[in-house]
Design a protein around this motif. Sequence first.
Motif, PDB file in Angstrom:
ATOM      1  N   LEU A  69       0.824  -1.205   0.000  1.00 27.04           N
ATOM      2  CA  LEU A  69       0.000   0.000   0.000  1.00 27.04           C
ATOM      3  C   LEU A  69       0.860   1.257   0.000  1.00 27.04           C
ATOM      4  CD1 LEU A  69      -2.857  -1.053   2.454  1.00 27.04           C
ATOM      5  CD2 LEU A  69      -2.826  -1.136  -0.042  1.00 27.04           C
ATOM      6  N   ARG A  72       1.893   1.833  -3.461  1.00 29.11           N
ATOM      7  CA  ARG A  72       0.754   1.936  -4.385  1.00 29.11           C
ATOM      8  C   ARG A  72       0.777   0.864  -5.469  1.00 29.11           C
ATOM      9  NH1 ARG A  72       0.297   8.564  -5.253  1.00 29.11           N
ATOM     10  NH2 ARG A  72       0.183   9.072  -3.017  1.00 29.11           N
ATOM     11  N   ARG A  73       1.204  -0.324  -5.090  1.00 33.75           N
ATOM     12  CA  ARG A  73       1.151  -1.463  -5.990  1.00 33.75           C
ATOM     13  C   ARG A  73      -0.179  -2.170  -5.763  1.00 33.75           C
ATOM     14  NH1 ARG A  73       4.591  -0.596 -10.019  1.00 33.75           N
ATOM     15  NH2 ARG A  73       6.447   0.434  -9.167  1.00 33.75           N
ATOM     16  N   ARG A  74      -1.135  -1.871  -6.625  1.00 30.87           N
ATOM     17  CA  ARG A  74      -2.518  -2.272  -6.355  1.00 30.87           C
ATOM     18  C   ARG A  74      -2.706  -3.785  -6.362  1.00 30.87           C
ATOM     19  NH1 ARG A  74      -6.030   2.173  -9.867  1.00 30.87           N
ATOM     20  NH2 ARG A  74      -5.284   4.044  -8.729  1.00 30.87           N
ATOM     21  N   GLY A  77      -0.963  -5.262  -3.464  1.00 29.49           N
ATOM     22  CA  GLY A  77      -1.698  -4.856  -2.271  1.00 29.49           C
ATOM     23  C   GLY A  77      -2.966  -5.645  -2.084  1.00 29.49           C
ATOM     24  N   ALA A  78      -3.686  -5.895  -3.200  1.00 30.98           N
ATOM     25  CA  ALA A  78      -4.931  -6.659  -3.107  1.00 30.98           C
ATOM     26  C   ALA A  78      -4.658  -8.087  -2.640  1.00 30.98           C
ATOM     27  CB  ALA A  78      -5.642  -6.662  -4.449  1.00 30.98           C
TER      28      ALA A  78
END
Length: 338
Positions: A69, A72-74, A77-78
Amino acid sequence: MTITTAPPATRPVRVRRVAWIVLLWLLVLPGTVWALLRLGGWERGVMVQFFAFTPYVAAWSVVPVIAALATRRRLAGAVAVLTLALFAVLTLPRAFADGDRGPQGGVALHVMTSNLLFGNADAAEVVRLVRDNDISVLALQEFSPGAQTRLAEAGLGELLPYSSLGPEYGASGSGLYSRFPITNPGVRHNGGGFNQAYGTIQPPGAGAVVVESAHPLAPYSVEILGDWRDDLNAEPRADPDGLPRILLGDFNSTLDHAPLRDLIDSGYRDAADAAGAGLTGTWGPYDGDPLPPVTIDHVLADRRLGIGAVSVHDVAGSDHRAVLAELRIPAGPAVTPR
């Protein structure tokens, strides 16, 4: 034709970016694989030993979430968030009392289990725990002839005068002491080489229950994992048509091991799990081993019995901690099968 190349100054930036992405996935994916294996009960080989430390991996899984997070590595992160959520579902409920703890009426029965480490645990400390906590049933593992003598000298017989005993030198001995008469006593030798003392007791005003000091083989090497599973599979299943059972002892397994969960699913509750004490370690590093504590000592009670308070206590001279639990036995001459 004009060929353009990236300025030399940007190349280290790209290398660092790629390296960070690789590192981030190396942080995320092992936890994800671990959680999926735990969910499916697919631990095999050396993973059996590592799975005892699943709660620590669950706590560590917060780190990849923060890292993903923050950068900002989506996608990473998910995956990290889903992994953390899965670990939370699998482990966190053990820290909270269960809403279904069985019947809370009837007769209170205080039980205790303690692994004596080759019989070397402090006998006076064991007897003190029995006396101070109103223990009515005591299950002992690694119970030696010397431990039997020292416990008697410390006054255990005055508190728990009835017994079913199978002492042996080394780690294979087993003992069961009771405040109430023991009928149908016996000692069975399991496939892993350990004794398991058992018997039937009936507290005044309550139904009869079968109690057994459990001690399946430890999964100390890959070569004996089949024997470890066989021992757990051979532990008495809950029988809805027979007397309720209480299995308590050193199971050499945590709630993250599928064979133990299968045993519980036959009709038991893990008392510590139900009481919100399921993450309290019972073995290591109390003998000096550099290992974080894991929860391998358990009190399993038939679901027809109720669960009260559970506590864990140090015992000098042993690498295990004693587990004490209050159980509730429905009143009456016999417990009605469910």
